[in-house]
Motif scaffolding. Structure first.
Motif, PDB file in Angstrom:
ATOM      1  N   ALA A  63      24.061  23.106 -22.407  1.00 12.83           N
ATOM      2  CA  ALA A  63      24.212  23.995 -21.252  1.00 12.83           C
ATOM      3  C   ALA A  63      25.122  25.172 -21.578  1.00 12.83           C
ATOM      4  CB  ALA A  63      24.759  23.213 -20.063  1.00 12.83           C
ATOM      5  N   ILE A  64      26.180  24.922 -22.338  1.00 14.30           N
ATOM      6  CA  ILE A  64      27.102  25.998 -22.720  1.00 14.30           C
ATOM      7  C   ILE A  64      26.388  27.020 -23.596  1.00 14.30           C
ATOM      8  CG2 ILE A  64      29.195  26.523 -24.035  1.00 14.30           C
ATOM      9  CD1 ILE A  64      30.263  23.752 -23.068  1.00 14.30           C
ATOM     10  N   LEU A  65      25.657  26.545 -24.607  1.00 17.57           N
ATOM     11  CA  LEU A  65      24.934  27.463 -25.494  1.00 17.57           C
ATOM     12  C   LEU A  65      23.875  28.256 -24.736  1.00 17.57           C
ATOM     13  CD1 LEU A  65      24.582  25.205 -28.653  1.00 17.57           C
ATOM     14  CD2 LEU A  65      25.962  27.286 -28.425  1.00 17.57           C
ATOM     15  N   THR A  66      23.196  27.613 -23.798  1.00 15.31           N
ATOM     16  CA  THR A  66      22.190  28.306 -22.986  1.00 15.31           C
ATOM     17  C   THR A  66      22.847  29.399 -22.164  1.00 15.31           C
ATOM     18  OG1 THR A  66      20.802  26.326 -22.884  1.00 15.31           O
ATOM     19  CG2 THR A  66      20.451  28.002 -21.166  1.00 15.31           C
ATOM     20  N   ALA A  67      23.982  29.106 -21.569  1.00 14.06           N
ATOM     21  CA  ALA A  67      24.701  30.105 -20.756  1.00 14.06           C
ATOM     22  C   ALA A  67      25.126  31.296 -21.615  1.00 14.06           C
ATOM     23  CB  ALA A  67      25.898  29.457 -20.076  1.00 14.06           C
ATOM     24  N   VAL A  68      25.609  31.025 -22.818  1.00 11.17           N
ATOM     25  CA  VAL A  68      26.038  32.115 -23.705  1.00 11.17           C
ATOM     26  C   VAL A  68      24.841  32.971 -24.095  1.00 11.17           C
ATOM     27  CG1 VAL A  68      26.963  32.647 -26.006  1.00 11.17           C
ATOM     28  CG2 VAL A  68      28.088  30.938 -24.574  1.00 11.17           C
ATOM     29  N   ARG A  69      23.732  32.346 -24.473  1.00 11.04           N
ATOM     30  CA  ARG A  69      22.519  33.117 -24.836  1.00 11.04           C
ATOM     31  C   ARG A  69      22.054  34.000 -23.670  1.00 11.04           C
ATOM     32  NH1 ARG A  69      20.694  28.172 -26.864  1.00 11.04           N
ATOM     33  NH2 ARG A  69      21.143  28.008 -29.053  1.00 11.04           N
ATOM     34  N   GLU A  70      22.039  33.423 -22.470  1.00  7.59           N
ATOM     35  CA  GLU A  70      21.601  34.186 -21.304  1.00  7.59           C
ATOM     36  C   GLU A  70      22.546  35.354 -21.024  1.00  7.59           C
ATOM     37  OE1 GLU A  70      21.174  31.296 -18.178  1.00  7.59           O
ATOM     38  OE2 GLU A  70      19.300  30.510 -19.010  1.00  7.59           O
ATOM     39  N   ALA A  71      23.830  35.116 -21.185  1.00  9.33           N
ATOM     40  CA  ALA A  71      24.798  36.198 -20.967  1.00  9.33           C
ATOM     41  C   ALA A  71      24.614  37.319 -21.991  1.00  9.33           C
ATOM     42  CB  ALA A  71      26.227  35.650 -21.020  1.00  9.33           C
ATOM     43  N   LEU A  72      24.401  36.949 -23.238  1.00 13.77           N
ATOM     44  CA  LEU A  72      24.195  37.957 -24.284  1.00 13.77           C
ATOM     45  C   LEU A  72      22.899  38.735 -24.052  1.00 13.77           C
ATOM     46  CD1 LEU A  72      25.346  35.980 -27.448  1.00 13.77           C
ATOM     47  CD2 LEU A  72      26.471  37.957 -26.413  1.00 13.77           C
ATOM     48  N   GLU A  73      21.845  38.048 -23.663  1.00 15.58           N
ATOM     49  CA  GLU A  73      20.573  38.701 -23.412  1.00 15.58           C
ATOM     50  C   GLU A  73      20.682  39.639 -22.205  1.00 15.58           C
ATOM     51  OE1 GLU A  73      17.811  35.482 -23.086  1.00 15.58           O
ATOM     52  OE2 GLU A  73      17.910  35.040 -25.244  1.00 15.58           O
ATOM     53  N   GLY A  74      21.484  39.262 -21.235  1.00 18.81           N
ATOM     54  CA  GLY A  74      21.671  40.098 -20.047  1.00 18.81           C
ATOM     55  C   GLY A  74      22.452  41.360 -20.337  1.00 18.81           C
ATOM     56  N   GLN A  75      23.212  41.370 -21.429  1.00 21.81           N
ATOM     57  CA  GLN A  75      23.999  42.554 -21.801  1.00 21.81           C
ATOM     58  C   GLN A  75      23.254  43.464 -22.748  1.00 21.81           C
ATOM     59  OE1 GLN A  75      27.661  41.003 -23.382  1.00 21.81           O
ATOM     60  NE2 GLN A  75      28.403  40.396 -21.380  1.00 21.81           N
ATOM     61  N   ALA A  76      22.119  43.018 -23.250  1.00 22.48           N
ATOM     62  CA  ALA A  76      21.379  43.822 -24.239  1.00 22.48           C
ATOM     63  C   ALA A  76      20.714  45.021 -23.611  1.00 22.48           C
ATOM     64  CB  ALA A  76      20.327  42.951 -24.924  1.00 22.48           C
TER      65      ALA A  76
END
Length: 127
Positions: free
Chosen positions: A114-127
């Motif tokens: 869940a932590i890794l998924t949240a980080v990926r989603e946050a990074l993708e949202g900033q792209a």
């Protein structure tokens, strides 16, 4: 600090003082606790969380050492001013922020996936 933004999971492997420190650091660094915001007293936060005052005091000492808060006699504990310019990329600081985030996420009950998924989603949202 009007709302109870800090929660402690007593069943977590992360010590309570670290959960408090990580959550407050994240709130400060993200601006959710602005400069000058008064934090609860050690005794008040300990009572609110059902913890020993020494546990909260340790979290506050570590936040003060990191220069995120300042305590003044008669003025209480307040959020310190953050540097106006972002510091240059510092791997040690990134590691500390990562520990803060993962400690906070684990305190919420999130697992590694869940932590890794949240980080990926946050990074993708900033792209």
């Amino acid at each position: 600090m009007n709302e109870p933004a800090v929660r402690v999971n007593t069943t977590s492997q992360v010590p309570p003082y670290e959960q408090i420190r990580a959550q407050l650091a994240a709130l400060i660094l993200t601006g959710r606790l602005p400069e000058g915001e008064r934090l609860p007293t050690v005794r008040q936060l300990a009572a609110d969380l059902g913890l020993a005052p020494g546990t909260v005091a340790r979290a506050y000492r570590e936040l003060e050492a990191a220069e995120l808060i300042r305590t003044r006699r008669g003025a209480g504990t307040r959020v310190a001013a953050l540097p106006s310019e972002p510091a240059a990329y510092d791997p040690a600081q990134l590691a500390a922020l990562t520990r803060d985030f993962t400690s906070s996420a684990r305190a919420l009950g999130a697992d590694a996936t869940a932590i890794l998924t949240a980080v990926r989603e946050a990074l993708e949202g900033q792209a």
